[in-house]
Design a protein around this motif. Structure first.
Motif, PDB file in Angstrom:
ATOM      1  N   GLN A 107     -48.181  -7.910  31.477  1.00  0.00           N
ATOM      2  CA  GLN A 107     -48.004  -9.036  32.390  1.00  0.00           C
ATOM      3  C   GLN A 107     -46.968  -8.689  33.450  1.00  0.00           C
ATOM      4  OE1 GLN A 107     -49.632 -12.056  32.328  1.00  0.00           O
ATOM      5  NE2 GLN A 107     -50.907 -11.198  30.714  1.00  0.00           N
ATOM      6  N   ASN A 108     -47.178  -9.192  34.667  1.00  0.00           N
ATOM      7  CA  ASN A 108     -46.232  -8.993  35.765  1.00  0.00           C
ATOM      8  C   ASN A 108     -45.729 -10.346  36.231  1.00  0.00           C
ATOM      9  OD1 ASN A 108     -46.464  -6.128  36.055  1.00  0.00           O
ATOM     10  ND2 ASN A 108     -48.496  -6.488  36.900  1.00  0.00           N
ATOM     11  N   TYR A 109     -44.422 -10.467  36.408  1.00  0.00           N
ATOM     12  CA  TYR A 109     -43.793 -11.683  36.903  1.00  0.00           C
ATOM     13  C   TYR A 109     -42.872 -11.307  38.052  1.00  0.00           C
ATOM     14  CZ  TYR A 109     -45.200 -13.391  32.303  1.00  0.00           C
ATOM     15  OH  TYR A 109     -45.923 -13.725  31.188  1.00  0.00           O
ATOM     16  N   ASP A 110     -42.788 -12.176  39.040  1.00  0.00           N
ATOM     17  CA  ASP A 110     -41.792 -11.979  40.083  1.00  0.00           C
ATOM     18  C   ASP A 110     -41.132 -13.315  40.367  1.00  0.00           C
ATOM     19  OD1 ASP A 110     -43.269 -12.673  43.113  1.00  0.00           O
ATOM     20  OD2 ASP A 110     -44.469 -12.537  41.300  1.00  0.00           O
ATOM     21  N   GLY A 111     -39.825 -13.265  40.546  1.00  0.00           N
ATOM     22  CA  GLY A 111     -39.059 -14.475  40.799  1.00  0.00           C
ATOM     23  C   GLY A 111     -37.581 -14.164  40.865  1.00  0.00           C
TER      24      GLY A 111
ATOM     25  N   ARG B  69     -41.249 -25.754  45.202  1.00  0.00           N
ATOM     26  CA  ARG B  69     -41.101 -25.928  43.762  1.00  0.00           C
ATOM     27  C   ARG B  69     -41.008 -24.566  43.082  1.00  0.00           C
ATOM     28  NH1 ARG B  69     -44.964 -29.956  40.759  1.00  0.00           N
ATOM     29  NH2 ARG B  69     -43.532 -31.332  41.805  1.00  0.00           N
ATOM     30  N   PHE B  70     -40.184 -24.503  42.056  1.00  0.00           N
ATOM     31  CA  PHE B  70     -40.025 -23.306  41.244  1.00  0.00           C
ATOM     32  C   PHE B  70     -40.360 -23.654  39.798  1.00  0.00           C
ATOM     33  CE2 PHE B  70     -37.356 -22.513  44.855  1.00  0.00           C
ATOM     34  CZ  PHE B  70     -37.518 -21.171  45.098  1.00  0.00           C
ATOM     35  N   PHE B  71     -41.082 -22.746  39.144  1.00  0.00           N
ATOM     36  CA  PHE B  71     -41.351 -22.878  37.723  1.00  0.00           C
ATOM     37  C   PHE B  71     -40.481 -21.876  36.987  1.00  0.00           C
ATOM     38  CE2 PHE B  71     -45.332 -24.458  39.554  1.00  0.00           C
ATOM     39  CZ  PHE B  71     -45.367 -25.695  38.935  1.00  0.00           C
TER      40      PHE B  71
ATOM     41  N   ALA C  34     -36.936 -17.961  37.962  1.00  0.00           N
ATOM     42  CA  ALA C  34     -37.405 -19.095  38.753  1.00  0.00           C
ATOM     43  C   ALA C  34     -38.503 -18.541  39.646  1.00  0.00           C
ATOM     44  CB  ALA C  34     -36.276 -19.696  39.580  1.00  0.00           C
ATOM     45  N   ILE C  35     -39.744 -18.897  39.346  1.00  0.00           N
ATOM     46  CA  ILE C  35     -40.906 -18.325  40.022  1.00  0.00           C
ATOM     47  C   ILE C  35     -41.377 -19.291  41.101  1.00  0.00           C
ATOM     48  CG2 ILE C  35     -43.268 -17.506  39.717  1.00  0.00           C
ATOM     49  CD1 ILE C  35     -42.480 -16.865  36.795  1.00  0.00           C
ATOM     50  N   PRO C  36     -41.337 -18.891  42.384  1.00  0.00           N
ATOM     51  CA  PRO C  36     -41.766 -19.797  43.456  1.00  0.00           C
ATOM     52  C   PRO C  36     -43.281 -19.984  43.452  1.00  0.00           C
ATOM     53  CG  PRO C  36     -41.148 -17.669  44.370  1.00  0.00           C
ATOM     54  CD  PRO C  36     -40.859 -17.615  42.900  1.00  0.00           C
ATOM     55  N   THR C  37     -43.720 -21.191  43.845  1.00  0.00           N
ATOM     56  CA  THR C  37     -45.142 -21.481  43.976  1.00  0.00           C
ATOM     57  C   THR C  37     -45.406 -21.996  45.379  1.00  0.00           C
ATOM     58  OG1 THR C  37     -44.972 -23.777  43.290  1.00  0.00           O
ATOM     59  CG2 THR C  37     -45.258 -22.146  41.545  1.00  0.00           C
ATOM     60  N   ASP C  38     -46.666 -22.195  45.705  1.00  0.00           N
ATOM     61  CA  ASP C  38     -47.027 -22.735  47.009  1.00  0.00           C
ATOM     62  C   ASP C  38     -47.016 -24.253  47.023  1.00  0.00           C
ATOM     63  OD1 ASP C  38     -47.306 -20.297  48.214  1.00  0.00           O
ATOM     64  OD2 ASP C  38     -49.427 -20.125  47.706  1.00  0.00           O
ATOM     65  N   GLU C  39     -46.799 -24.877  45.873  1.00  0.00           N
ATOM     66  CA  GLU C  39     -46.756 -26.327  45.811  1.00  0.00           C
ATOM     67  C   GLU C  39     -45.429 -26.835  46.347  1.00  0.00           C
ATOM     68  OE1 GLU C  39     -47.654 -27.987  42.033  1.00  0.00           O
ATOM     69  OE2 GLU C  39     -49.077 -26.398  41.580  1.00  0.00           O
ATOM     70  N   MET C  40     -45.476 -27.994  46.973  1.00  0.00           N
ATOM     71  CA  MET C  40     -44.257 -28.622  47.455  1.00  0.00           C
ATOM     72  C   MET C  40     -43.938 -29.808  46.561  1.00  0.00           C
ATOM     73  SD  MET C  40     -43.069 -27.018  49.950  1.00  0.00           S
ATOM     74  CE  MET C  40     -43.022 -26.653  51.655  1.00  0.00           C
ATOM     75  N   MET C  41     -42.700 -30.205  46.551  1.00  0.00           N
ATOM     76  CA  MET C  41     -42.292 -31.384  45.779  1.00  0.00           C
ATOM     77  C   MET C  41     -42.994 -32.608  46.344  1.00  0.00           C
ATOM     78  SD  MET C  41     -39.536 -30.263  43.707  1.00  0.00           S
ATOM     79  CE  MET C  41     -38.867 -31.801  43.302  1.00  0.00           C
ATOM     80  N   ALA C  42     -43.184 -33.613  45.561  1.00  0.00           N
ATOM     81  CA  ALA C  42     -43.815 -34.881  45.930  1.00  0.00           C
ATOM     82  C   ALA C  42     -45.280 -34.705  46.298  1.00  0.00           C
ATOM     83  CB  ALA C  42     -43.057 -35.566  47.052  1.00  0.00           C
TER      84      ALA C  42
END
Length: 89
Positions: free
Chosen positions: A23-27, A68-70, A40-48
């Motif tokens: 598995q590969n993770y970046d954050g 948002r960060f997961f 803390a992995i950034p996503t393209d989703e925004m809050m709200a």
């Protein structure tokens, strides 16, 4: 290799991690403890619920939607390699 010390040195930096199972993770390294590193992995989703690709107007001055960060906890024994990545805004 002492991945805990490497993670402490790379705290708050953008890294890539490859695990033993491929598995590969970046954050960003957000937390390091005795057994785990937390990314803390950034996503393209925004809050709200606002999508990142649509620009919306009418916000109050000084208010901008935040990205948002997961969080993902990875045990040190599962890390195969860790490396710094460039981060552009």
């Amino acid at each position: 290799m002492d991945y805990q010390q490497i993670c402490w040195n790379c705290m708050n930096k953008y890294v890539g991690i490859t695990t033993n199972d491929g598995q590969n993770y970046d954050g960003f390294i957000a937390h390091v403890d005795n057994d785990f590193v937390t990314l803390a992995i950034p996503t393209d989703e925004m809050m709200a619920g606002m999508p990142a690709n649509k620009r919306q107007f009418g916000f109050h001055p000084g208010f901008f939607p935040r990205r948002r960060f997961f969080r993902r906890r990875i045990p040190f024994y599962a890390i195969n390699s860790i490396f710094l990545l460039p981060f552009f805004l």
